[in-house]
Design an enzyme around this catalytic site. Structure first.
Site, PDB file in Angstrom:
ATOM      1  N   TYR A 151      38.648 -53.927  88.511  1.00 25.31           N
ATOM      2  CA  TYR A 151      38.503 -55.380  88.744  1.00 25.31           C
ATOM      3  C   TYR A 151      37.045 -55.791  88.585  1.00 25.31           C
ATOM      4  O   TYR A 151      36.723 -56.729  87.840  1.00 25.31           O
ATOM      5  CB  TYR A 151      38.998 -55.755  90.151  1.00 25.31           C
TER       6      TYR A 151
ATOM      7  N   LYS B 239      35.216 -58.261  85.807  1.00 22.92           N
ATOM      8  CA  LYS B 239      34.463 -59.478  86.168  1.00 22.92           C
ATOM      9  C   LYS B 239      33.017 -59.376  85.659  1.00 22.92           C
ATOM     10  O   LYS B 239      32.444 -60.373  85.211  1.00 22.92           O
ATOM     11  CB  LYS B 239      34.471 -59.688  87.692  1.00 22.92           C
TER      12      LYS B 239
ATOM     13  N   THR C  12      31.745 -62.831  91.015  1.00 26.08           N
ATOM     14  CA  THR C  12      31.913 -62.217  92.339  1.00 26.08           C
ATOM     15  C   THR C  12      30.745 -61.285  92.667  1.00 26.08           C
ATOM     16  O   THR C  12      30.092 -60.749  91.755  1.00 26.08           O
ATOM     17  CB  THR C  12      33.237 -61.414  92.368  1.00 26.08           C
ATOM     18  N   ASP C  13      30.527 -61.053  93.953  1.00 26.73           N
ATOM     19  CA  ASP C  13      29.474 -60.099  94.346  1.00 26.73           C
ATOM     20  C   ASP C  13      29.841 -58.660  93.965  1.00 26.73           C
ATOM     21  O   ASP C  13      28.985 -57.782  93.921  1.00 26.73           O
ATOM     22  CB  ASP C  13      29.159 -60.196  95.848  1.00 26.73           C
ATOM     23  N   GLU C  14      31.135 -58.425  93.664  1.00 22.81           N
ATOM     24  CA  GLU C  14      31.544 -57.051  93.333  1.00 22.81           C
ATOM     25  C   GLU C  14      30.912 -56.559  92.037  1.00 22.81           C
ATOM     26  O   GLU C  14      30.893 -55.358  91.781  1.00 22.81           O
ATOM     27  CB  GLU C  14      33.065 -56.944  93.244  1.00 22.81           C
TER      28      GLU C  14
HETATM   29  P1  NAD Z   1      43.974 -65.846  93.163  1.00 20.45           P
HETATM   30  O1  NAD Z   1      44.479 -64.497  92.815  1.00 20.45           O
HETATM   31  O2  NAD Z   1      44.372 -66.487  94.435  1.00 20.45           O
HETATM   32  O3  NAD Z   1      44.359 -66.878  91.993  1.00 20.45           O
HETATM   33  C1  NAD Z   1      44.159 -66.589  90.636  1.00 20.45           C
HETATM   34  C2  NAD Z   1      44.835 -67.718  89.849  1.00 20.45           C
HETATM   35  O4  NAD Z   1      44.613 -67.475  88.464  1.00 20.45           O
HETATM   36  C3  NAD Z   1      46.337 -67.803  90.070  1.00 20.45           C
HETATM   37  O5  NAD Z   1      46.726 -69.146  90.303  1.00 20.45           O
HETATM   38  C4  NAD Z   1      46.915 -67.294  88.754  1.00 20.45           C
HETATM   39  O6  NAD Z   1      48.172 -67.866  88.438  1.00 20.45           O
HETATM   40  C5  NAD Z   1      45.837 -67.731  87.771  1.00 20.45           C
HETATM   41  N1  NAD Z   1      45.859 -66.928  86.539  1.00 20.45           N
HETATM   42  C6  NAD Z   1      45.860 -65.562  86.446  1.00 20.45           C
HETATM   43  N2  NAD Z   1      45.914 -65.208  85.143  1.00 20.45           N
HETATM   44  C7  NAD Z   1      45.919 -66.352  84.416  1.00 20.45           C
HETATM   45  C8  NAD Z   1      45.947 -66.634  83.025  1.00 20.45           C
HETATM   46  N3  NAD Z   1      45.994 -65.647  82.120  1.00 20.45           N
HETATM   47  N4  NAD Z   1      45.917 -67.930  82.623  1.00 20.45           N
HETATM   48  C9  NAD Z   1      45.873 -68.933  83.533  1.00 20.45           C
HETATM   49  N5  NAD Z   1      45.855 -68.727  84.874  1.00 20.45           N
HETATM   50  C10 NAD Z   1      45.891 -67.453  85.306  1.00 20.45           C
HETATM   51  O7  NAD Z   1      42.395 -65.772  93.014  1.00 20.45           O
HETATM   52  P2  NAD Z   1      41.229 -66.212  94.018  1.00 20.45           P
HETATM   53  O8  NAD Z   1      41.095 -65.195  95.073  1.00 20.45           O
HETATM   54  O9  NAD Z   1      41.405 -67.634  94.350  1.00 20.45           O
HETATM   55  O10 NAD Z   1      39.972 -66.043  93.032  1.00 20.45           O
HETATM   56  C11 NAD Z   1      39.618 -67.081  92.131  1.00 20.45           C
HETATM   57  C12 NAD Z   1      38.377 -66.660  91.368  1.00 20.45           C
HETATM   58  O11 NAD Z   1      37.331 -66.415  92.281  1.00 20.45           O
HETATM   59  C13 NAD Z   1      38.550 -65.367  90.566  1.00 20.45           C
HETATM   60  O12 NAD Z   1      37.862 -65.500  89.359  1.00 20.45           O
HETATM   61  C14 NAD Z   1      37.900 -64.299  91.439  1.00 20.45           C
HETATM   62  O13 NAD Z   1      37.419 -63.237  90.665  1.00 20.45           O
HETATM   63  C15 NAD Z   1      36.792 -65.101  92.077  1.00 20.45           C
HETATM   64  N6  NAD Z   1      36.343 -64.641  93.411  1.00 20.45           N
HETATM   65  C16 NAD Z   1      37.255 -64.416  94.408  1.00 20.45           C
HETATM   66  C17 NAD Z   1      36.814 -64.076  95.680  1.00 20.45           C
HETATM   67  C18 NAD Z   1      37.775 -63.846  96.837  1.00 20.45           C
HETATM   68  O14 NAD Z   1      37.335 -63.441  97.913  1.00 20.45           O
HETATM   69  N7  NAD Z   1      39.062 -64.109  96.678  1.00 20.45           N
HETATM   70  C19 NAD Z   1      35.426 -63.939  95.912  1.00 20.45           C
HETATM   71  C20 NAD Z   1      34.523 -64.164  94.865  1.00 20.45           C
HETATM   72  C21 NAD Z   1      35.007 -64.530  93.616  1.00 20.45           C
HETATM   73  O1  DAU Z   2      33.724 -59.559  97.367  1.00 18.01           O
HETATM   74  C1  DAU Z   2      34.485 -60.503  96.673  1.00 18.01           C
HETATM   75  C2  DAU Z   2      35.832 -59.922  96.361  1.00 18.01           C
HETATM   76  O2  DAU Z   2      36.548 -59.857  97.587  1.00 18.01           O
HETATM   77  C3  DAU Z   2      36.613 -60.729  95.334  1.00 18.01           C
HETATM   78  O3  DAU Z   2      35.912 -60.711  94.112  1.00 18.01           O
HETATM   79  C4  DAU Z   2      38.010 -60.141  95.152  1.00 18.01           C
HETATM   80  O4  DAU Z   2      38.768 -60.950  94.269  1.00 18.01           O
HETATM   81  C5  DAU Z   2      38.705 -60.105  96.496  1.00 18.01           C
HETATM   82  O5  DAU Z   2      39.968 -59.478  96.352  1.00 18.01           O
HETATM   83  C6  DAU Z   2      37.864 -59.359  97.530  1.00 18.01           C
HETATM   84  O6  DAU Z   2      37.834 -57.924  97.249  1.00 18.01           O
HETATM   85  P1  DAU Z   2      37.945 -56.825  98.433  1.00 18.01           P
HETATM   86  O7  DAU Z   2      38.425 -55.591  97.834  1.00 18.01           O
HETATM   87  O8  DAU Z   2      36.694 -56.793  99.226  1.00 18.01           O
HETATM   88  O9  DAU Z   2      39.063 -57.571  99.335  1.00 18.01           O
HETATM   89  P2  DAU Z   2      40.343 -57.009 100.107  1.00 18.01           P
HETATM   90  O10 DAU Z   2      40.860 -58.157 100.924  1.00 18.01           O
HETATM   91  O11 DAU Z   2      41.302 -56.329  99.211  1.00 18.01           O
HETATM   92  O12 DAU Z   2      39.721 -55.932 101.087  1.00 18.01           O
HETATM   93  C7  DAU Z   2      38.718 -56.263 102.027  1.00 18.01           C
HETATM   94  C8  DAU Z   2      38.337 -54.978 102.737  1.00 18.01           C
HETATM   95  O13 DAU Z   2      39.442 -54.555 103.559  1.00 18.01           O
HETATM   96  C9  DAU Z   2      38.049 -53.817 101.807  1.00 18.01           C
HETATM   97  O14 DAU Z   2      37.003 -53.023 102.358  1.00 18.01           O
HETATM   98  C10 DAU Z   2      39.348 -53.010 101.789  1.00 18.01           C
HETATM   99  C11 DAU Z   2      39.908 -53.254 103.195  1.00 18.01           C
HETATM  100  N1  DAU Z   2      41.382 -53.255 103.285  1.00 18.01           N
HETATM  101  C12 DAU Z   2      42.082 -54.096 102.462  1.00 18.01           C
HETATM  102  C13 DAU Z   2      43.456 -54.127 102.513  1.00 18.01           C
HETATM  103  C14 DAU Z   2      44.244 -55.040 101.591  1.00 18.01           C
HETATM  104  C15 DAU Z   2      42.039 -52.458 104.227  1.00 18.01           C
HETATM  105  O15 DAU Z   2      41.392 -51.731 105.003  1.00 18.01           O
HETATM  106  N2  DAU Z   2      43.404 -52.508 104.283  1.00 18.01           N
HETATM  107  C16 DAU Z   2      44.145 -53.295 103.448  1.00 18.01           C
HETATM  108  O16 DAU Z   2      45.415 -53.265 103.532  1.00 18.01           O
END
Ligand code: NAD
Ligand code: DAU
Length: 340
Positions: free
Chosen positions: A150, A154, A123-125
């Protein structure tokens, strides 16, 4: 070609599986997922009867299971993780156990059976935060300076993965993507959480001043990029993935309000998230120039389609809400409730 996808019942994992099965008719996929609160087999109803797809209910930390699955496959995309920053503030241990230890179990098994490619969905985080008043973007060479538990978990997985390339010669690639949006996202992340709240006529909690910037990308573009990295990425390389989608949270929220014909008075400014990263922005020339990948979705139409998808997907939403009640799933922003 047989591919293990971890976390395939989650948001991004399910899009990756769909993409793999569609793009290559010779490709078989095993989905290893623990079905935590975020895992949802409803995300994969359209592929569950595909003879080239198999679901395995299990934990990436289960070394015996992982080792036997790894011996069956040629490649692995590792997407399983604890993913919600708010939850990592109240329960960091779960993030270390899954994101760090789980990744190490997978890497060890991959290394022992000489896997052809291992892609970590990072992730970019991991790069930390940029100031608001600058034009700077993260490149693949930017230092890792994670701020939340988190992001730190990562970054640990990211560094461990690279160490298996340098130490054992495991052909790994690491992808670092920005904020994803689109259908099937669990409604705790900003966009689906707010869509559901607005559908129920509720106000939406904006953290701090709402000026934090996130770099948005449609999940279908992310899935296509990860697949390109799997098949064509150079071992040992990191690829940023982004669609030049930097926006203030307030811009995103006001666009959502307009799309859903709701007044701006629905915004409730609340206490800021502790350690809240101010701005993310990704430089993505490397993947565009070397793998010829380009994003296909623009944010405005992608967001409108996403809103329409949630509005048309009541059974999907109701199943999640029923599970939340049954399993007593706590909200991600528990710290906010405790402190307000
Ligand atoms: P999500 O939370 O929707 O899904 C995570 C999945 O992982 C779920 O299906 C969960 O059951 C499974 N899981 C969790 N723990 C597990 C374990 N111990 N064994 C097997 N499975 C397990 O996640 P997402 O938002 O789809 O993110 C997927 C990946 O992409 C993650 O690695 C996250 O860090 C990365 N990522 C997410 C974002 C975003 O914006 N959501 C952006 C960049 C990278
Ligand atoms: O940048 C990639 C990441 O983006 C992924 O690696 C993470 O898994 C994913 O959860 C996401 O992280 P963020 O913290 O950026 O996403 P979130 O949707 O939680 O929040 C997006 C922005 O909105 C952040 O600045 C916090 C704000 N926010 C979020 C929630 C849930 C609010 O203002 N109110 C809210 O209730």
């Amino acid at each position: 070609m047989k591919i293990l996808v971890t976390g395939g019942a989650g948001f991004i994992g399910s899009w990756i599986i769909r993409h793999l099965l569609q793009q290559d008719s010779s490709c078989e996929v095993i989905n290893l997922d623990l079905l935590t609160y975020a895992g949802n087999l409803d995300n994969l109803r359209d592929v569950e009867t595909n003879p080239r797809y198999r679901f395995v209910h299990g934990d990436i930390r289960d070394a015996n299971l992982v080792s036997s699955l790894m011996q069956e496959v040629n490649m692995c995309i590792h997407a399983a993780a604890e993913t919600h920053v708010d939850r990592s503030i109240t329960n960091p241990l779960a993030f270390i156990e899954t994101n760090v230890l789980g990744t190490q179990v997978l890497l060890e098994a991959a290394q022992k059976c000489s896997l052809q490619k291992f892609v970590l969905v990072s992730t970019d985080e991991v790069y930390g935060s940029l100031p608001l008043d600058s034009e700077e973007k993260f490149t693949e060479q930017s230092p890792l300076k994670p701020n939340s538990p988190y992001a730190a978990s990562k970054a640990s997985a990211d560094l461990l993965t690279y160490s298996y390339f340098k130490t054992y010669g495991l052909p790994v690639c690491i992808t670092r993507c920005g904020n994803n949006y689109g259908p099937y996202q669990y409604p705790e992340k900003l966009i689906p959480f707010f869509i559901l709240k607005l559908m129920h006529g509720e106000s939406v909690p904006v953290y701090g001043d709402g000026l934090n910037v996130r770099d948005w990308i449609h999940v279908a573009d992310h899935a296509a990029a990860v697949t390109d990295v799997l098949f064509h990425g150079t071992p040992g390389e990191v690829y940023n993935i982004g669609a030049n989608g930097q926006r203030h949270n307030l811009d995103v929220i006001k666009t959502l309000l307009k799309l859903m014909e709701q007044p701006e008075s629905k915004m409730a400014f609340v206490q800021d998230r502790p350690g809240h990263d101010r701005r993310y922005a990704l430089e993505t020339r490397k993947i565009q120039n070397t793998l010829n990948w380009k994003p296909q979705h623009d944010f405005e139409s992608g967001l409108a389609e996403t809103v329409a998808w949630y509005q048309a997907s009541l059974p999907w939403i109701q199943n999640i809400q029923a599970r939340q009640q049954q399993e007593h799933v706590k909200p991600g922003a528990e710290w906010l409730i405790k402190k307000s």
